[in-house]
Write a protein that holds these residues in place. Structure first.
Motif, PDB file in Angstrom:
ATOM      1  N   ALA A  79      42.693  46.508  34.390  1.00 27.66           N
ATOM      2  CA  ALA A  79      41.411  45.929  34.817  1.00 27.66           C
ATOM      3  C   ALA A  79      41.265  44.489  34.312  1.00 27.66           C
ATOM      4  O   ALA A  79      40.816  43.602  35.047  1.00 27.66           O
ATOM      5  CB  ALA A  79      40.259  46.791  34.317  1.00 27.66           C
ATOM      6  N   PHE A  80      41.651  44.250  33.055  1.00 24.51           N
ATOM      7  CA  PHE A  80      41.507  42.905  32.484  1.00 24.51           C
ATOM      8  C   PHE A  80      42.532  41.929  33.062  1.00 24.51           C
ATOM      9  O   PHE A  80      42.251  40.729  33.175  1.00 24.51           O
ATOM     10  CB  PHE A  80      41.597  42.961  30.957  1.00 24.51           C
ATOM     11  N   ARG A  81      43.703  42.433  33.430  1.00 26.26           N
ATOM     12  CA  ARG A  81      44.657  41.560  34.131  1.00 26.26           C
ATOM     13  C   ARG A  81      44.039  41.097  35.456  1.00 26.26           C
ATOM     14  O   ARG A  81      44.195  39.953  35.872  1.00 26.26           O
ATOM     15  CB  ARG A  81      45.973  42.284  34.380  1.00 26.26           C
ATOM     16  N   GLY A  82      43.347  42.039  36.105  1.00 29.46           N
ATOM     17  CA  GLY A  82      42.641  41.700  37.338  1.00 29.46           C
ATOM     18  C   GLY A  82      41.587  40.633  37.094  1.00 29.46           C
ATOM     19  O   GLY A  82      41.459  39.677  37.863  1.00 29.46           O
ATOM     20  N   MET A  83      40.829  40.776  36.008  1.00 27.92           N
ATOM     21  CA  MET A  83      39.812  39.778  35.671  1.00 27.92           C
ATOM     22  C   MET A  83      40.438  38.400  35.483  1.00 27.92           C
ATOM     23  O   MET A  83      39.931  37.391  35.988  1.00 27.92           O
ATOM     24  CB  MET A  83      39.080  40.187  34.390  1.00 27.92           C
ATOM     25  N   CYS A  84      41.556  38.356  34.760  1.00 33.54           N
ATOM     26  CA  CYS A  84      42.228  37.071  34.519  1.00 33.54           C
ATOM     27  C   CYS A  84      42.667  36.408  35.826  1.00 33.54           C
ATOM     28  O   CYS A  84      42.486  35.200  36.015  1.00 33.54           O
ATOM     29  CB  CYS A  84      43.435  37.268  33.606  1.00 33.54           C
TER      30      CYS A  84
END
Length: 321
Positions: free
Chosen positions: A244-249
């Motif tokens: 999910a955080f890779r997506g945010m980045c």
């Protein structure tokens, strides 16, 4: 194993199967691939239970007779999820040419919420290990999954959202045509005061859509970024939070201006990580310093001074802000 053999003596409409199937589910997950030699008859029994119950239910509606309990279907689906989780890639040989996928689609459309809930859990598990077998029914599956993104049925909605996220990881950019429709369903959910697990799964799925289609999700970031960060900051470090955080980045890279208003929440969410993977940590550092360097020193100092002390300390220690 002897218990399983005795279970073969029980007819498909015997309520004593419920505790037996639940027990087997725990055993399968615990033994993992070690359950492999015993898996085929258990797998076939599950399919038979689902098929026979669905047929008997349909017949009872026509004949006006007492319908069988759907709990048989639920327990069988849960055991199939256990087999999929336990056997991992080895479950593929069982799924191939077995008729499970069409049965699964029927269960996903069932009128009973608990059947749909278990069916969606199995969809997510199969997406991880047997995605190719789901491909022929993807269009129908997404129609059903999207129609179940209704928070009134918390567990059903939760599993539907999670399954969509797992499918998205496998589909990659192929999911692009339905991303706008998915966001229309998912974004309003994270902005509500709902069940904690549902909010977390929904936020993870939005992040995963951002991971595979960042340019399509990034323009909508202002709508969900603040609640998204507040929801996921409380999760422990794990693979789901990671994706999910890779997506945010990637979304921030695609639309850096869309995060200006909510940057303190991004900082707080990043600071919630205990030990991110080194490449993810580099992405965090790049975003944080990119924002700091995009404004003049005085403006940054004034802005950073408004952060809570514990947050400033973490960002300073970890990322030299």
């Amino acid at each position: 194993y002897q218990r399983r053999v005795r279970g073969n003596d029980l007819p498909d409409n015997d309520r004593n199967l419920f505790p037996l199937l639940e027990c087997l589910t725990s055993i399968v997950v615990s033994l993992g691939v070690g359950f492999g030699p015993f898996a085929p008859p258990v797998y076939q029994r599950c399919l038979r239970l689902i098929q026979n119950t669905l047929v008997a239910h349909s017949m009872s509606a026509q004949n006006g007779t007492e319908p069988p309990e759907k709990e048989f279907v639920v327990c069988a689906l849960d055991l199939l999820s256990g087999l999929t989780e336990g056997l991992q890639a080895n479950v593929e040989s069982l799924v191939a040419n077995s008729g499970l996928i069409q049965l699964l689609l029927e269960c996903a459309k069932d009128g009973a919420p608990d059947v749909r809930q278990s069916a969606f859990a199995l969809v997510g598990d199969l997406a991880k290990t047997c995605y190719t077998h789901l491909q022929p029914i993807l269009q129908q599956l997404f129609e059903v999954l999207m129609s179940n993104l209704i928070p009134d049925y918390v567990s059903v909605c939760n599993n539907a959202s999670w399954a969509i996220g797992e499918l998205a990881l496998k589909m990659g950019p192929e999911i692009k045509p339905i991303v706008p429709t998915l966001l229309q369903k998912l974004v309003p959910t994270v902005k509500k005061n709902l069940n904690k697990g549902l909010l977390e799964n929904t936020a993870i799925t939005i992040g995963r859509l951002g991971l595979v289609c960042p340019a399509d999700v990034a323009p909508h970031m202002e709508e969900f970024l603040q609640p998204w960060c507040l929801i996921l900051r409380n999760l422990r470090d794990d693979k789901e939070k990671d994706s999910a955080f890779r997506g945010m980045c990637l979304m921030i890279q695609a639309n850096p201006h869309g995060v200006m208003k909510h940057f303190v929440f991004i900082c707080d969410a990043i600071a919630s990580w205990y030990q991110p993977e080194s490449d993810l940590d580099s992405m965090f550092r790049s975003i944080l310093h990119g924002f700091k360097n995009s404004v003049d020193q005085k403006a940054w100092a004034e802005y950073f001074a408004t952060f809570p002390e514990p947050l400033k300390k973490v960002l300073n220690t970890k990322y030299g802000l």
